[in-house]
Design an enzyme around this catalytic site. Structure first.
Site, PDB file in Angstrom:
ATOM      1  CE  LYS A 111      -5.466 -28.715  10.418  1.00 28.43           C
ATOM      2  NZ  LYS A 111      -5.235 -29.890  11.246  1.00 28.43           N
ATOM      3  CE  LYS A 194     -14.922 -26.870   9.303  1.00 27.51           C
ATOM      4  NZ  LYS A 194     -13.657 -27.534   9.497  1.00 27.51           N
ATOM      5  CE  LYS A 197     -13.153 -19.130  18.894  1.00 25.56           C
ATOM      6  NZ  LYS A 197     -14.233 -18.616  19.700  1.00 25.56           N
TER       7      LYS A 197
HETATM    8  P1  AMP Z   1     -13.026 -29.461  15.240  1.00 25.27           P
HETATM    9  O1  AMP Z   1     -13.533 -28.251  15.916  1.00 25.27           O
HETATM   10  O2  AMP Z   1     -12.354 -29.181  13.940  1.00 25.27           O
HETATM   11  O3  AMP Z   1     -12.246 -30.379  16.167  1.00 25.27           O
HETATM   12  O4  AMP Z   1     -14.338 -30.281  14.807  1.00 25.27           O
HETATM   13  C1  AMP Z   1     -15.088 -31.059  15.695  1.00 25.27           C
HETATM   14  C2  AMP Z   1     -16.218 -31.756  14.976  1.00 25.27           C
HETATM   15  O5  AMP Z   1     -17.149 -30.805  14.463  1.00 25.27           O
HETATM   16  C3  AMP Z   1     -15.767 -32.589  13.764  1.00 25.27           C
HETATM   17  O6  AMP Z   1     -16.540 -33.775  13.714  1.00 25.27           O
HETATM   18  C4  AMP Z   1     -16.086 -31.710  12.601  1.00 25.27           C
HETATM   19  O7  AMP Z   1     -16.341 -32.468  11.433  1.00 25.27           O
HETATM   20  C5  AMP Z   1     -17.333 -30.998  13.069  1.00 25.27           C
HETATM   21  N1  AMP Z   1     -17.483 -29.666  12.453  1.00 25.27           N
HETATM   22  C6  AMP Z   1     -16.649 -28.615  12.570  1.00 25.27           C
HETATM   23  N2  AMP Z   1     -17.108 -27.536  11.884  1.00 25.27           N
HETATM   24  C7  AMP Z   1     -18.273 -27.925  11.306  1.00 25.27           C
HETATM   25  C8  AMP Z   1     -19.245 -27.277  10.471  1.00 25.27           C
HETATM   26  N3  AMP Z   1     -19.117 -25.998  10.092  1.00 25.27           N
HETATM   27  N4  AMP Z   1     -20.309 -28.004  10.078  1.00 25.27           N
HETATM   28  C9  AMP Z   1     -20.471 -29.298  10.462  1.00 25.27           C
HETATM   29  N5  AMP Z   1     -19.595 -29.958  11.253  1.00 25.27           N
HETATM   30  C10 AMP Z   1     -18.512 -29.299  11.671  1.00 25.27           C
END
Ligand code: AMP
Ligand code: TRP
Length: 328
Positions: A111, A194, A197
């Protein structure tokens, strides 16, 4: 009953990476554990944002979570900033977290590399995450693989606090462990490691079917399969085959494997089958989200009640922490 805690940032719409990597697990676990789930808006302000958009997204995230089956009758769902004890405990944890541990966090390095000026909040982000979890003395944290390092830091924080402020042999904070799903990391539609967004390679959980198909159709597949008659290898097709494993029944997954290797199906045929199974799972979620969006009171009430329930535990923890630290 062991307690679980997890959080999600309201930084954009819920995508199928979040859903398969974490949220689907939350829904399954809420009946087996005492479960606390949080929309972490204080985490979302560590990167530049628009206040009106944050307000809207926080609400939309709550609606999406409720639509996937997160049920306030079986768990506690709330918005982080409504429970001020999170930031209070974070300050305390800042004083026992080694700077080096924060600087070596991969998420921080990634980041901060994208910022012209790096704000302290990006560095201290995982300290707030440790406070989120430890405030509720949670044992398990259902998350995707990308959060494993942040959880290691939570354990360091718990250990450091216990070592300094808990009586010898009677640790107060448990050392929380990650609880991963079988689909711990969903690859992006472009084949990027990965789905995220910020990389623009997602499928939104509530996207209309036509839009989902428009994204699936050109998604990357086994590069060795140029013509339909070329035999393929599903293991070289991490996007579509992994999504089949997540959305399609085992018999279909076996069929996909055979039809790909034997060149029985072309990649578009295979994607059409996936699309059908995705729709079967996502249509009811979309329908529920629409209904909830029309009942803002219901969502507000659920979040208010969730914050009240969370605060009862949060206050107890803070009382104990402050007593042990000479702050009360
Ligand atoms: P965030 O959107 O970063 O707050 O992520 C929310 C949850 O989704 C967290 O537990 C992340 O580990 C999971 N997560 C986000 N992107 C992925 C992905 N591409 N594959 C699996 N888990 C994900
Ligand atoms: N950092 C997590 C993410 O980006 C979100 C989060 C904040 C979280 N606090 C948490 C996850 C506590 C689990 C537990 O996904």
């Amino acid at each position: 009953m062991p307690r679980i805690f997890s959080g999600i940032q309201p930084s954009g719409e819920l995508h199928i990476g979040n859903y398969l990597g974490a949220i689907k697990n939350w829904v399954a676990l809420q009946s087996q554990y005492e479960s606390i789930f949080c929309v972490v808006d204080y985490h979302a302000i560590t990167l530049t944002y628009a206040p009106a958009a944050l307000r809207r997204r926080t609400r939309e995230m709550a609606v999406s979570l409720l639509a996937t089956g997160i049920d306030p009758a079986h768990c506690t769902l709330f918005v982080q900033s409504r429970v001020p004890e999170h930031t209070e405990l974070q300050w305390i944890f800042n004083t026992i977290t080694p700077l080096g541990e924060l600087e070596r966090q991969v998420a921080f390095k990634e980041k901060s590399a994208r910022q012209e000026q790096v704000m302290a909040g990006i560095l201290n982000y995982p300290v707030l995450q440790a406070a989120d979890i430890l405030l509720y003395l949670a044992d398990l944290v259902p998350v995707g693989e990308d959060q494993v390092q942040h959880l290691e830091l939570s354990r360091v924080v718990a250990r450091n606090w216990n070592a300094r402020f808990a009586p010898e042999g009677q640790p107060y904070f448990p050392e929380p462990q990650a609880k991963l799903t079988p689909t711990r990391r969903i690859v992006g539609l472009d084949g990027n490691a990965k789905m995220s967004k910020s990389l623009g390679n997602t499928i939104g959980l509530l996207e209309p079917p036509d839009d989902i198909w428009a994204k699936l159709r050109p998604a990357v597949t086994d590069p060795a399969r140029v013509k339909k008659t070329d035999p393929g290898n599903p293991d070289q097709c991490p996007v579509i085959f992994e999504l089949h494993k997540a959305f399609s029944p085992p018999a279909t997954v076996a069929e996909v494997d055979a039809k790909c290797r034997g060149a029985g199906w072309g990649c578009v045929d295979c994607k059409k089958v996936l699309f059908e199974h995705m729709n079967a799972e996502l249509t009811p979620i979309r329908t529920r989200a629409q209904a909830l969006a029309e009942q803002p009171r219901l969502v507000d009430d659920a979040l208010d009640a969730g914050a009240e329930k969370a605060r009862v535990i949060a206050r107890q923890t803070m009382t104990h922490v402050k007593e042990q630290m000479g702050l009360a």
